[in-house]
Design a protein around this motif. Sequence first.
Motif, short mmCIF file in Angstrom:
data_model
loop_
_atom_site.label_atom_id
_atom_site.label_comp_id
_atom_site.label_asym_id
_atom_site.label_seq_id
_atom_site.Cartn_x
_atom_site.Cartn_y
_atom_site.Cartn_z
N ILE A 94 50.63 49.49 67.37
CA ILE A 94 51.11 49.67 65.99
C ILE A 94 51.48 48.30 65.42
N ASN A 95 52.14 47.48 66.22
CA ASN A 95 52.52 46.14 65.77
C ASN A 95 51.28 45.29 65.51
N GLU A 96 50.28 45.41 66.37
CA GLU A 96 49.03 44.67 66.17
C GLU A 96 48.36 45.10 64.86
N LEU A 97 48.35 46.40 64.60
CA LEU A 97 47.79 46.92 63.35
C LEU A 97 48.57 46.38 62.15
N LYS A 98 49.88 46.40 62.25
CA LYS A 98 50.74 45.90 61.17
C LYS A 98 50.43 44.43 60.89
N GLN A 99 50.34 43.62 61.93
CA GLN A 99 50.05 42.19 61.74
C GLN A 99 48.66 41.98 61.14
N SER A 100 47.70 42.74 61.62
CA SER A 100 46.33 42.63 61.12
C SER A 100 46.25 42.98 59.64
N ILE A 101 46.85 44.09 59.27
CA ILE A 101 46.80 44.54 57.88
C ILE A 101 47.60 43.60 56.98
N GLU A 102 48.75 43.16 57.44
CA GLU A 102 49.55 42.26 56.60
C GLU A 102 48.86 40.91 56.41
N HIS A 103 48.16 40.44 57.42
CA HIS A 103 47.37 39.21 57.27
C HIS A 103 46.27 39.43 56.22
N HIS A 104 45.60 40.55 56.31
CA HIS A 104 44.53 40.88 55.36
C HIS A 104 45.09 40.95 53.93
N ILE A 105 46.22 41.61 53.77
CA ILE A 105 46.84 41.73 52.45
C ILE A 105 47.15 40.34 51.88
N GLU A 106 47.73 39.49 52.70
CA GLU A 106 48.07 38.12 52.27
C GLU A 106 46.83 37.37 51.82
N GLU A 107 45.78 37.43 52.64
CA GLU A 107 44.53 36.74 52.30
C GLU A 107 43.93 37.30 51.01
N GLU A 108 43.91 38.61 50.91
CA GLU A 108 43.29 39.24 49.75
C GLU A 108 44.04 38.90 48.46
N GLU A 109 45.36 39.01 48.52
CA GLU A 109 46.14 38.77 47.30
C GLU A 109 46.19 37.29 46.93
N SER A 110 46.27 36.41 47.90
CA SER A 110 46.43 34.98 47.58
C SER A 110 45.10 34.28 47.32
N LYS A 111 44.03 34.76 47.92
CA LYS A 111 42.74 34.09 47.75
C LYS A 111 41.76 34.90 46.91
N VAL A 112 41.46 36.12 47.36
CA VAL A 112 40.45 36.93 46.68
C VAL A 112 40.88 37.28 45.26
N PHE A 113 42.09 37.83 45.10
CA PHE A 113 42.54 38.24 43.77
C PHE A 113 42.58 37.04 42.83
N GLU A 114 43.09 35.93 43.31
CA GLU A 114 43.21 34.75 42.44
C GLU A 114 41.86 34.27 41.95
N LYS A 115 40.89 34.16 42.85
CA LYS A 115 39.56 33.71 42.44
C LYS A 115 38.89 34.74 41.54
N ALA A 116 39.02 36.01 41.88
CA ALA A 116 38.39 37.07 41.09
C ALA A 116 38.96 37.10 39.67
N ARG A 117 40.28 36.93 39.54
CA ARG A 117 40.90 36.92 38.21
C ARG A 117 40.32 35.82 37.32
N ASN A 118 39.94 34.71 37.92
CA ASN A 118 39.38 33.60 37.16
C ASN A 118 37.92 33.81 36.79
N ILE A 119 37.28 34.78 37.42
CA ILE A 119 35.85 34.99 37.20
C ILE A 119 35.58 36.29 36.43
N LEU A 120 36.25 37.36 36.81
CA LEU A 120 36.01 38.67 36.18
C LEU A 120 36.85 38.82 34.92
N SER A 121 36.29 39.48 33.94
CA SER A 121 37.03 39.72 32.69
C SER A 121 38.11 40.78 32.92
N GLN A 122 39.07 40.79 32.02
CA GLN A 122 40.13 41.81 32.04
C GLN A 122 39.49 43.20 31.94
N GLU A 123 38.48 43.32 31.09
CA GLU A 123 37.81 44.61 30.90
C GLU A 123 37.15 45.09 32.19
#
Length: 150
Positions: A94-123
Amino acid sequence: METIYDILKEEHEQMSDLLRQALQDGSKVSFFKVKLKADPHMMGEERIFYPVLEEINELRELMSQAHKEHDEAKTLIFEIEGMDEINEKWASKINELKQSIEHHIEEEESKVFEKARNILSQEKAEEMAQQYIEFKRSYMNRIETGGPFV
């Protein structure tokens, strides 16, 4: 109007809370709450969000990594699903799953979302939010009725 980022971020927060609860009480019921949140979330990202981002050259490598992280989480969920909570490895998995998912969330929100916001329109982000909501509604309906997944 709500964007795909708003919805996914909110679900990420819910997932983190559920993972903390599962680790804290160590129950199979808490684990299945995590699974019930994670499965449609990952599938929705993979069907609605990721394909659009994979079309963008500068996001391809990040999206490849995101898929690998999803695969890792799915493997851990499958392993835990087959275990009893009395198993000595239960809490560590369970702890391994928690660490894995939390790492993924951090990567997605800090890298993927940021780059996507700069490329994709609000619409486009709002349109994807609607598609994601519809996908999840259909997914949950199939779970409740026992229908097939397409």
